[in-house]
Design a protein around this motif. Structure first.
Motif, PDB file in Angstrom:
ATOM      1  N   ALA A 166      42.892  36.521  30.482  1.00 46.12           N
ATOM      2  CA  ALA A 166      44.111  35.900  31.001  1.00 46.12           C
ATOM      3  C   ALA A 166      44.255  36.145  32.497  1.00 46.12           C
ATOM      4  CB  ALA A 166      45.325  36.442  30.253  1.00 46.12           C
ATOM      5  N   THR A 167      43.847  37.320  32.959  1.00 43.61           N
ATOM      6  CA  THR A 167      43.946  37.635  34.380  1.00 43.61           C
ATOM      7  C   THR A 167      42.970  36.821  35.217  1.00 43.61           C
ATOM      8  OG1 THR A 167      42.534  39.558  33.885  1.00 43.61           O
ATOM      9  CG2 THR A 167      44.888  39.964  34.214  1.00 43.61           C
ATOM     10  N   LYS A 168      42.094  36.062  34.550  1.00 45.95           N
ATOM     11  CA  LYS A 168      41.222  35.140  35.266  1.00 45.95           C
ATOM     12  C   LYS A 168      41.719  33.704  35.101  1.00 45.95           C
ATOM     13  CE  LYS A 168      37.471  32.628  36.424  1.00 45.95           C
ATOM     14  NZ  LYS A 168      37.322  31.170  36.273  1.00 45.95           N
ATOM     15  N   HIS A 169      41.631  33.157  33.868  1.00 48.25           N
ATOM     16  CA  HIS A 169      41.846  31.716  33.729  1.00 48.25           C
ATOM     17  C   HIS A 169      43.280  31.262  33.963  1.00 48.25           C
ATOM     18  CE1 HIS A 169      42.433  32.884  29.350  1.00 48.25           C
ATOM     19  NE2 HIS A 169      43.489  32.136  29.552  1.00 48.25           N
ATOM     20  N   MET A 170      44.260  32.108  33.626  1.00 43.92           N
ATOM     21  CA  MET A 170      45.651  31.685  33.810  1.00 43.92           C
ATOM     22  C   MET A 170      46.037  31.572  35.287  1.00 43.92           C
ATOM     23  SD  MET A 170      47.828  33.645  30.833  1.00 43.92           S
ATOM     24  CE  MET A 170      49.364  32.945  31.453  1.00 43.92           C
ATOM     25  N   PHE A 171      45.305  32.245  36.140  1.00 42.62           N
ATOM     26  CA  PHE A 171      45.668  32.283  37.558  1.00 42.62           C
ATOM     27  C   PHE A 171      44.585  31.635  38.424  1.00 42.62           C
ATOM     28  CE2 PHE A 171      47.542  35.780  35.234  1.00 42.62           C
ATOM     29  CZ  PHE A 171      48.888  35.570  35.478  1.00 42.62           C
ATOM     30  N   ASP A 172      43.363  32.117  38.298  1.00 45.08           N
ATOM     31  CA  ASP A 172      42.238  31.562  39.045  1.00 45.08           C
ATOM     32  C   ASP A 172      42.063  30.083  38.708  1.00 45.08           C
ATOM     33  OD1 ASP A 172      39.569  30.729  39.612  1.00 45.08           O
ATOM     34  OD2 ASP A 172      38.792  32.743  39.453  1.00 45.08           O
ATOM     35  N   ASN A 173      41.904  29.765  37.424  1.00 47.45           N
ATOM     36  CA  ASN A 173      41.651  28.381  37.020  1.00 47.45           C
ATOM     37  C   ASN A 173      42.836  27.473  37.318  1.00 47.45           C
ATOM     38  OD1 ASN A 173      39.596  29.916  35.891  1.00 47.45           O
ATOM     39  ND2 ASN A 173      39.435  28.656  34.056  1.00 47.45           N
ATOM     40  N   ARG A 174      44.030  27.963  37.042  1.00 42.31           N
ATOM     41  CA  ARG A 174      45.216  27.110  37.208  1.00 42.31           C
ATOM     42  C   ARG A 174      45.668  27.040  38.667  1.00 42.31           C
ATOM     43  NH1 ARG A 174      50.659  28.014  33.714  1.00 42.31           N
ATOM     44  NH2 ARG A 174      49.983  30.166  34.018  1.00 42.31           N
TER      45      ARG A 174
END
Length: 448
Positions: free
Chosen positions: A207-215
């Motif tokens: 979550a600490t990657k895709h929820m912020f980095d990706n979005r």
């Protein structure tokens, strides 16, 4: 820079190092969580004695991740995961200021790209990092003795060894970290087929990657790349976002924030329903192609915009991709529909004049538009991704011999540490559960 570092590196121009160092240190100021991890790594040396090959975007943010891995004791070689994402000044600084081996040149051709893959394999790493799984997939093909499936530059290196040697070539690999959605998809397919050679941590799924980095990262940097590349006004434009995963959500949100009329195309009914309830128009690409001004693909699949879609587009339509591989746009199909091509009508913007007279503009050669045309994600959001990446590497090493040849998620303890530390760096404090609340949440006896 040591002699060994210079001998194992292939960069464009060492004279760019001064500018690159400034860029790296500027990004570092906005990466406090990674800095905390680096400080601890330097004291504890969890990666001491290990060789690491990392196939990542060679940017200022990545430079600070690699600095952290080196601080932890690792001997690191960094290669590019995309020919257009390398920042040559950053590559030069990593070699000359931070004594890190780098094989990456902006705009490198396919042969050079795979020559660098071969160099990363020849480094005989104990740990690997990937952004798209090109490095790991090459290792799998070699271990399976499927040399016809690898690029000739990789095949040339692998052919130096016997079939028996190739099969055991990567037995000393403890594990790998995968940074992006496309890579995780490929790796799970390898696991399903029983060909994965070692454990992989799916950093992208944290979550600490895709929820912020990706979005937030992909959302902002994609629009940044389009605007830098074309200088177009987004307000009032009809913008198609193909794919409504985390990246698509971010791109759609940011495009709407700039005043665009956003259309989402999807193949997943639940994702399409979510896009509709988020207030976006949803329709098939065949319909969207007739009315939109800008097309952005973020699906992780191939040929999302095909020949028939290009043929239906309006004169002046702009097309780009923010998914990992350039196959999302069917460029051979576009060329078949084209009467003439004018390269670089603006830097990295190509004009395709169709047989029907309409002009289509392809931005960044169909490669990652946020890195081909801009600087990629801002350091603040990469701070979380790369702190998670570094700590996942430490976890993988500590679990040596305990993990099977499968894809694993990032431990929740790592994600909690990254989130809490990031909040603290932003001056944000949150509540904590009381003992009574914790007991209530873990029990079943209390009802209405």
């Amino acid at each position: 820079m040591t002699t060994a570092t210079a001998a194992h590196s292939d960069i464009k121009d060492p004279n760019l190092a001064g500018v690159g160092k400034k860029r790296i240190l500027w990004a570092d100021q906005d990466m406090p969580v990674l800095a905390r991890v680096r400080e601890r790594f330097e004291k504890e040396q969890p990666l001491a004695g290990l060789r690491m090959s990392a196939c990542l975007h060679v940017t200022a943010e990545t430079a600070n991740l690699v600095r952290t891995l080196k601080a932890g004791g690792a001997d690191v070689m960094l290669i590019a995961s995309n020919p257009l994402s390398t920042q040559d000044d950053v590559a030069a600084s990593l070699v000359h200021d931070f004594d890190i081996k780098v094989n990456a040149i902006h705009g490198e051709d396919n042969n050079t790209y795979y020559k660098h893959i071969a160099a990363a394999l020849a480094f005989e790493p104990n740990i690997t990092m990937d952004d798209g799984a090109d490095l790991v997939s090459s290792m799998v093909f070699i271990a399976l003795d499927r040399l016809d499936d690898v690029h000739p530059m990789v095949r040339e290196w692998a052919a130096k060894f016997s079939a028996t040697e190739r099969k055991s070539k990567f037995d000393n690999v403890i594990g790998s970290m995968e940074e992006t959605t496309t890579g995780v998809i490929r790796l799970r397919a390898m696991e399903k087929d029983g060909v994965l050679q070692f454990p992989v941590i799916a950093v992208n799924d944290a979550a600490t990657k895709h929820m912020f980095d990706n979005r937030y990262g992909t959302g902002q940097s994609t629009l940044d790349g389009i605007i830098r590349g074309t200088n177009c006004l987004m307000a009032g434009k009809r913008v198609v976002v193909a794919g409504y995963g985390w990246c698509g959500k971010g791109v759609a949100s940011r495009a709407r924030g700039l005043g665009a009329q956003v259309i989402v195309t999807e193949v997943n009914a639940v994702a399409a329903l979510e896009a509709a309830m988020d207030g976006f128009a949803v329709m098939p690409m065949a319909e969207a192609a007739k009315v939109a001004d800008v097309f952005i693909t973020v699906t992780g699949n191939k040929h999302i915009v095909r020949r028939e879609h290009f043929a239906a587009m309006k004169d002046g339509a702009m097309v780009c991709n923010s998914g990992h591989f350039d196959v999302e746009l069917d460029l051979p199909g576009l060329q078949a529909e084209t009467a003439s091509i004018s390269r670089d009508v603006r830097p990295q913007v190509d004009e395709y004049k169709l047989h029907n007279g309409n002009r289509i503009y392809v931005i960044g050669q169909g490669r990652l538009v946020n890195l081909a045309m801009a600087e990629g994600h801002p350091p603040s959001v990469m701070d979380m991704s790369f702190a998670t990446q570094a700590m996942a590497t430490e976890y993988c090493i500590r679990q040596k011999g305990k993990l099977g040849k499968a894809v694993y998620t990032v431990p929740v303890e790592v994600e909690e540490y990254v989130a809490i530390t990031k909040l603290a760096s932003m001056g944000i404090h949150i509540d904590s559960l009381s003992d009574d609340q914790s007991k209530y949440l873990s029990g079943w006896e209390h009802g209405t």
